[in-house]
Scaffold this active site. Structure first.
Site, PDB file in Angstrom:
ATOM      1  N   ARG A 184      -7.608   6.414  -0.045  1.00  0.00           N
ATOM      2  CA  ARG A 184      -7.711   5.131   0.565  1.00  0.00           C
ATOM      3  C   ARG A 184      -6.870   3.999  -0.146  1.00  0.00           C
ATOM      4  O   ARG A 184      -6.576   3.770   0.377  1.00  0.00           O
ATOM      5  CB  ARG A 184      -9.082   5.273   1.595  1.00  0.00           C
ATOM      6  N   CYS A 242     -14.793  -2.470  -3.225  1.00  0.00           N
ATOM      7  CA  CYS A 242     -14.837  -0.680  -2.635  1.00  0.00           C
ATOM      8  C   CYS A 242     -14.152  -1.202  -1.236  1.00  0.00           C
ATOM      9  O   CYS A 242     -13.271  -1.893  -1.300  1.00  0.00           O
ATOM     10  CB  CYS A 242     -16.132  -0.420  -2.277  1.00  0.00           C
TER      11      CYS A 242
END
Length: 285
Positions: A184, A242
């Site tokens: 990611r 995050c």
């Protein structure tokens, strides 16, 4: 018993918690949650939980979903969050223990919410519900009856950064640590947000790296790994992020377990960064 009764401030082991369930200042909070089915955690809690545990829902209790442009799990305001603490029976003097059935990331969100209120005695159950049940420790389906003592506090705003503050932090040479999985971060996949990639200048420390065999690595091992990552920086120069400000709290917990206190949180994280389409996006390592 005095050693057991001392304050837990990062993680606590299941066997130690199990002998302290009658401790009068103890409040346990079940933070089980599923992004795929947001009702699943609460349904699981109703069926069975650690005796006396209250339930905290990530989106209803640990976020303020009414806030727009602040990411997928916006940080709640202090007054509303303190009202939840009061409802759960948490007082400023309470020893709070949070757990989930994943790897501690949802519990770590509650840990950091309380930590930024100045609450020291809060810990995450190491190994969570999975370890608790695997050891055959007691469970209950009875609801909690909390004592009522109003909780009044405010967040330490210096530890909570929005996207503009993160841009300024990076421009001043500060460090931004992204807790998402490496694929990611590199922009190879993005299951949750509208654009793949990362904030230019961020470095990657997947929060899963804090764990070994379903439990937190030792303080010494975490200290070695984070000191290598920080490369001489003070922890206060670090901002954690995050996807939405949840799993970043796992890195903040791991750092504190390692004795590295004072790092900050990018509350909106990647989803908050993307709220302004003019902000730059980087891909690759």
């Amino acid at each position: 018993m005095e050693g057991v009764m001392a304050g837990w401030t990062t993680v606590v082991q299941a066997d130690i918690l199990s002998v302290a369930l009658e401790r009068p200042d103890l409040v346990i909070v079940d933070c089980r949650f599923s992004l795929i089915d947001p009702n699943l955690g609460e349904q699981s809690w109703r069926r069975s939980h650690i005796p006396g545990a209250a339930y905290a829902h990530l989106e209803r209790d640990l976020s303020d979903m009414s806030r727009k442009g602040e990411g997928r799990h916006p940080w709640p305001d202090a007054e509303t969050f303190c009202a939840k603490l009061t409802r759960w029976g948490i007082a400023p003097s309470s020893q709070v223990v949070a757990y989930d059935d994943a790897d501690g990331a949802y519990a770590a969100r509650l840990w950091f919410l309380l930590r930024t209120l100045g609450h020291e005695k809060v810990a995450v159950l190491d190994g969570g519900w999975t370890r608790w049940t695997s050891l055959g420790l007691p469970v209950s389906s009875l609801p909690r009856e909390p004592a009522s003592q109003r909780y009044v506090a405010s967040f330490d705003a210096s530890r909570l950064l929005d996207a503009d503050a993160v841009e300024a932090h990076l421009a001043a040479g500060g460090m931004l640590v992204d807790a998402r999985a490496a694929a990611r971060f590199r922009g190879e996949e993005e299951p949750l947000d509208k654009v793949a990639g990362h904030v230019p200048g961020a470095v990657n420390r997947p929060y899963a790296n804090n764990m070994a065999d379903g439990r937190f690595k030792s303080p010494m091992q975490l200290a070695d790994e984070y000191r290598a990552l920080l490369a001489g920086r003070d922890p206060s120069e670090v901002v954690a992020m995050c996807g939405s400000g949840v799993t970043a709290c796992h890195n903040l917990l791991a750092m504190e377990r390692a004795g590295l206190r004072g790092a900050k949180l990018f509350t909106g994280s990647w989803s908050g960064w993307l709220a302004d389409q003019r902000r730059p996006v980087a891909t690759g390592a």
